[in-house]
Structure formats: C-alpha cells, structure tokens
Design a protein around this motif. Structure first.
Motif, short mmCIF file in Angstrom:
data_model
loop_
_atom_site.label_atom_id
_atom_site.label_comp_id
_atom_site.label_asym_id
_atom_site.label_seq_id
_atom_site.Cartn_x
_atom_site.Cartn_y
_atom_site.Cartn_z
N ALA A 27 0.75 -1.03 -0.01
CA ALA A 27 0.02 -0.06 -0.01
C ALA A 27 0.79 1.34 -0.17
O ALA A 27 2.01 1.26 0.75
CB ALA A 27 -0.91 -0.09 1.09
N ARG A 244 -5.52 8.74 7.18
CA ARG A 244 -6.69 8.40 6.33
C ARG A 244 -7.60 9.41 5.81
O ARG A 244 -8.05 9.34 4.48
CB ARG A 244 -7.49 7.37 7.47
CG ARG A 244 -6.65 6.11 7.74
CD ARG A 244 -7.89 5.18 8.85
NE ARG A 244 -8.82 4.67 7.80
CZ ARG A 244 -9.78 4.13 8.12
NH1 ARG A 244 -9.95 3.92 9.51
NH2 ARG A 244 -10.73 3.42 7.50
N GLN A 349 -19.91 -4.05 -1.24
CA GLN A 349 -19.41 -4.11 0.17
C GLN A 349 -20.28 -5.39 0.89
O GLN A 349 -19.70 -6.16 1.58
CB GLN A 349 -19.76 -2.88 0.91
CG GLN A 349 -18.99 -1.86 0.41
CD GLN A 349 -17.41 -1.74 0.24
OE1 GLN A 349 -16.85 -2.68 -0.11
NE2 GLN A 349 -16.88 -1.07 1.15
N LYS A 360 -14.28 -7.05 -5.19
CA LYS A 360 -13.16 -6.27 -4.59
C LYS A 360 -13.51 -5.23 -3.54
O LYS A 360 -14.35 -4.56 -3.85
CB LYS A 360 -12.24 -5.38 -5.61
CG LYS A 360 -11.03 -4.79 -5.12
CD LYS A 360 -9.85 -5.55 -4.86
CE LYS A 360 -8.85 -4.81 -4.22
NZ LYS A 360 -8.82 -4.44 -2.97
N TYR A 361 -12.87 -5.51 -2.40
CA TYR A 361 -13.24 -4.52 -1.27
C TYR A 361 -12.91 -3.21 -1.58
O TYR A 361 -11.82 -2.97 -2.19
CB TYR A 361 -12.46 -5.10 -0.01
CG TYR A 361 -12.70 -4.28 1.22
CD1 TYR A 361 -14.03 -4.03 1.63
CD2 TYR A 361 -11.76 -3.28 1.86
CE1 TYR A 361 -14.09 -3.50 2.76
CE2 TYR A 361 -11.77 -2.58 3.10
CZ TYR A 361 -13.18 -2.66 3.55
OH TYR A 361 -13.39 -1.88 4.58
N GLU A 363 -11.98 0.00 0.16
CA GLU A 363 -11.50 0.64 1.31
C GLU A 363 -11.93 2.03 1.45
O GLU A 363 -12.28 2.95 0.86
CB GLU A 363 -10.05 0.71 1.42
CG GLU A 363 -9.56 1.33 2.76
CD GLU A 363 -9.37 0.03 3.54
OE1 GLU A 363 -9.51 0.40 4.75
OE2 GLU A 363 -9.09 -1.05 3.30
N MET A 364 -12.31 2.25 2.63
CA MET A 364 -12.96 3.75 3.19
C MET A 364 -11.91 4.16 4.10
O MET A 364 -11.52 3.86 4.98
CB MET A 364 -14.33 3.64 3.91
CG MET A 364 -15.47 3.11 2.81
SD MET A 364 -17.02 2.99 3.75
CE MET A 364 -17.56 4.64 3.87
N ALA A 367 -10.14 4.69 -1.64
CA ALA A 367 -10.36 3.36 -2.03
C ALA A 367 -9.29 2.85 -3.11
O ALA A 367 -9.40 1.83 -3.80
CB ALA A 367 -11.69 3.56 -3.03
N TYR A 369 -5.75 1.26 -4.07
CA TYR A 369 -4.93 0.22 -3.85
C TYR A 369 -3.40 0.19 -4.58
O TYR A 369 -2.87 -0.89 -4.53
CB TYR A 369 -5.52 -1.25 -3.73
CG TYR A 369 -6.41 -1.65 -4.80
CD1 TYR A 369 -5.69 -2.19 -5.85
CD2 TYR A 369 -7.61 -0.97 -5.16
CE1 TYR A 369 -6.32 -2.73 -7.05
CE2 TYR A 369 -8.41 -1.59 -6.22
CZ TYR A 369 -7.43 -2.33 -7.47
OH TYR A 369 -8.22 -2.80 -8.35
N GLY A 391 -12.61 7.63 -3.57
CA GLY A 391 -12.68 7.38 -2.00
C GLY A 391 -14.22 7.89 -1.64
O GLY A 391 -14.92 8.18 -2.48
N THR A 430 -1.87 -5.78 -2.13
CA THR A 430 -2.96 -5.26 -1.64
C THR A 430 -4.21 -5.59 -2.53
O THR A 430 -5.18 -5.11 -2.26
CB THR A 430 -3.08 -3.59 -2.06
OG1 THR A 430 -2.83 -3.81 -3.57
CG2 THR A 430 -1.98 -3.05 -1.39
#
Length: 465
Positions: A27, A244, A349, A360-361, A363-364, A367, A369, A391, A430
C-alpha cells in the motif's frame, strides 16, 4: 547481475505493465502521521465546517534548487510560464516528457533570489534532480526524501515541518496565532506570520476547497508550533487530520495526485531511466484497477486530460513543448468528478459479508490500492475514459472519483465504472482474490465541492482559462 537502474529493471521484467501491475511494494502509505486523531468522518467534516490542521511534514519530497541557473533549469522543464515569477510567489509546477505526457507535478516555491524548493511526490523532483546533475546547469540541489512508509521504530526527522491550516474558520485561527490581523496574502503568494513569537513563512493555498495557509519552518520547532496551532484553534473547532482522511481532501477539490510518470518508453528518456535507481518510485511503484493494456503508453496522460491545460504556455522552450503544440486545442479527454451509485457500492461491500466469491473490497475512506489507479469507464459498451483516484466523502455522503473522459461525455451523463481487476486480480499484495463488478456513476463537475468551484483562483484545478 544485480539490477542497478530503472532501465535494467524494465529489461529484466520484459513487459512494463505486467511488472507494475504486480508490484510488491504494498500500500502507498502516508507515513508517520497517525491514521486518525478522532475519526476520519469528523475530520473530513471539519475542513468543510470549521478548521483543520493538515500535517504534510512527512509524505512529500523537498527538493531545494539554488544557483544562478536555478530559474532557467526550472523553466526548461516546466509547461508553466515563468514570466512575472518572483520571490515570495509559488505555483503548481508541471513537468512533461518529450512526448508531452505528464511526469509529475509539485508546488514550486520561489524562496529568494536564485533559491527554490519543489515540494511533492518523487517523480517531478527526480526529473528536476536528474537535469540539475546532468544538464550543465550552474545549480546546487539538496534532496530531502519523504519519510519512510514503515520506519519500524526508528526515529524520523525532516529538515522542515510543513503544516496547513484550512477551512472556513482558518482565518480566525491564523489571526489568533499572529496576535492580530494578517496581511491579505494573495492566492499562491507568500508572506510571514508570527506563531509563539517566531516568524513563520506562509503560503496562501487551498487543499480541501476552503481557504487557508501553508506554513513551514525548522523541524526542531515542529511540536511547539503544532501545539500552538491546536491550542489557538480550540475555540474555532479546529481538529488535526489523520493520514486516512488527509488523502481524500482532493476528491472534493479536484487534484489528481498520482498520474503514472511517463518515463518508461522513448529512447530520449533512456538516459533518465539509466539514472533512476532500481528502488526508485518509478521502478517499484504499482498500477491498479480494471483498465488493462499491454502497452504502458496507454497509461500516460497529457496535461490537457487532467486539468493542466491552462498551465501550458508556449512563451518559452521546455521539454515536451513540440508535442503539446501539436495537440493544443484539439479534441481530447478532460477531467471530471464521478459520483458513484450508492446501491452499487453497497452491493459490492455486502458481498464481503457472504461466504464464497466476492467483489473487490472498497476501502474507506480512500479506495485506491496502488500508487497509480486506472479503472475502466464505459458507456453503451464503449470505453470512454478512466477513473484515476477514488474514495468516500463524508461531506457529500458519496463515493467520488476523479476521472478523465472523452469530450462527448457530458456533465450529468451516466457512465459505468468497472471495479476490480480481471482474472481474479493481479499479484499485488493489496489485492485479494475477487470478481469484478460494475458501478454506475454520474459525471459531475470538478471540483465537486461548491466552495472549491466558487473560491479557487481561475484555472486552479478547475481547468478554466
């Protein structure tokens, strides 16, 4: 035989796209700064409703350039004009390859006569450093690299701290710190303010669609200055922003942070590839997303495609000028924001909560990767662009991404974003095994935040002339 340069890495890899799509770098981390100080939702909300402290000390390169030829070096590499550029001004420096594709951008500070600092991601700084060392310029450089992503308990220091105070109440915080009114600093101009009795350099800037200042000083003073800002900001609701939330502010303000540097092809770039080390950003970086081509040049982007068209000025000679003159004013892709369909995101999700194959997940709140992200966009089955940075915005209650689309794709149109990678995913660390999904998205203005569209200087991130 050990691999010593980017050029040798690429030769050993065979196909550049395969090499970058399966990078093992992991990442792309914003180092040292805590992920959250409160929670990323409230931290995002504060830059829209109150004030925030962004800590930019660790994630960018600082390249100092000094000497009689410093301005000439920069002008020879920048698509930007240097006319009227004098000390105590700054600008967004954009560098291109000979083919007219973006290598990178950074903020260029004119500190004093014959003295500059370029602050940003590695690709643009590396390009300037190379020419400073090999181009016969009478300059000296000092390269202060970004902090390590994983310091593993070792002490981390920089030459300077770098903070931003942003948000609708930033002015009140700054005035309290200064002990009185601050001079009206024009956009991308510099001046001095006082904090704890110390004179601090300040740049009028904007990051999250709201006004504010960027300040910097000796790293040894970092904690004292930070504490003073937080104390002064209490009554105005100022909060520190963690790593983040920090990376997502550009979704609202419209800057594409990480186009793939266009350095992997072209014989004219070979000496640069031989100069770049095997562990450089360019050699180790990763490409992610659903857009896949065997030709690395299909990932290159021109300044016009990502909103830098207003910066291109043909009043000076610079690398890439001939190529950009050939396409100036011609049809091409342009930068937009995409607002993702909430039901489609929820479906993706939700698949993580069921046994068996999943999507594919996402991310919060960020997003992405990979270092550079390229997700395919289609309309009526035809590819119409790529999504580049994605994001979640708590302020907009929406997933957003910055994209470049064909000129016939209009604001308000719906496109389909292909999420996830083909064939179960690449071998990046990732990426988990997954199946691809589709997300409907509405083509929207850039910047997305109304405050950014109305308050930013013309041309800054908006693409207006």
């Amino acid at each position: 035989m050990s691999q010593q340069s980017l050029e040798s890495v690429l030769k050993a890899a065979g196909n550049t796209v395969d090499h970058l799509r399966n990078s093992q770098i992991g990442a792309y981390i914003y180092p040292v700064v805590a992920p959250e100080f409160s929670n990323w939702r409230d931290e995002q909300g504060a830059w829209r409703n109150a004030a925030v402290l962004f800590d930019q000390t660790h994630h960018m390169v600082d390249l100092f350039v000094e000497g009689p030829d410093a301005l000439k070096l920069i002008s020879d590499l920048a698509i930007n004009s240097m006319k009227g550029f004098v000390p105590n001004k700054a600008k967004q420096f954009v560098a291109c390859s000979y083919s007219g594709h973006v290598i990178g951008d950074a903020i260029l500070f004119y500190l004093a006569e014959q003295s500059f600092v370029i602050v940003g991601r590695a690709p643009s700084c590396n390009w300037v450093q190379f020419h400073a060392q090999t181009g016969g310029y009478n300059v000296k450089t000092r390269y202060d690299d970004r902090s390590p992503s994983r310091p593993n308990g070792h002490a981390v220091t920089r030459q300077f701290y770098r903070f931003q105070i942003q948000g609708p109440k930033a002015k009140h915080v700054i005035e309290k710190l200064n002990g009185g009114a601050v001079a009206d600093i024009k956009f991308f101009n510099m001046d001095v303010i006082k904090i704890k009795g110390k004179e601090v350099r300040a740049l009028r800037h904007g990051m999250a669609g709201e006004p504010g200042l960027e300040i910097w000083g000796p790293y040894a003073e970092r904690e004292e200055i930070r504490d003073a800002i937080l104390e002064a900001g209490k009554e105005f609701g100022l909060v520190p922003v963690g790593s983040r939330a920090y990376a997502t502010n550009t979704l609202e303000s419209g800057w594409v942070p990480s186009p793939l540097p266009a350095v992997y092809t072209d014989e004219r770039m070979k000496s640069y590839r031989e100069w770049l080390p095997a562990n450089s950003y360019e050699a180790a970086g990763a490409i992610g997303g659903s857009f896949v081509s065997a030709n690395i040049e299909d990932y290159y982007l021109t300044p016009y495609e990502i909103g830098y068209g207003p910066f291109v000025k043909f009043d000076h000679d610079f690398i890439g000028r001939e190529a950009l003159e050939a396409i100036a004013g011609k049809p091409g892709r342009r930068k937009v924001t995409l607002a993702w369909n909430g039901e489609d995101v929820a479906k993706i999700q939700n698949s993580m909560l069921q046994k068996g194959e999943h999507f594919k997940y996402i991310e919060m709140p960020l997003a992405n990767y990979a270092n550079s992200n390229y997700d395919q966009l289609t309309a009526n089955g035809k590819t119409v662009g790529v999504s580049l940075f994605a994001g979640y915005s708590y302020n907009e209650r929406s997933f957003l991404s910055l994209a470049t689309v064909d000129e016939d794709v209009q604001i308000g149109n719906e496109v389909v974003l292909h999420w996830g990678e083909p064939n179960g995913g690449s071998h990046k660390t990732t990426v988990e095994k997954h199946k691809q999904a589709t997300i409907r998205a509405i083509v929207s203005p850039v910047p997305y935040a109304v405050t950014a569209r109305e308050a930013y200087a013309v041309g800054w991130r908006t693409g207006q002339k």
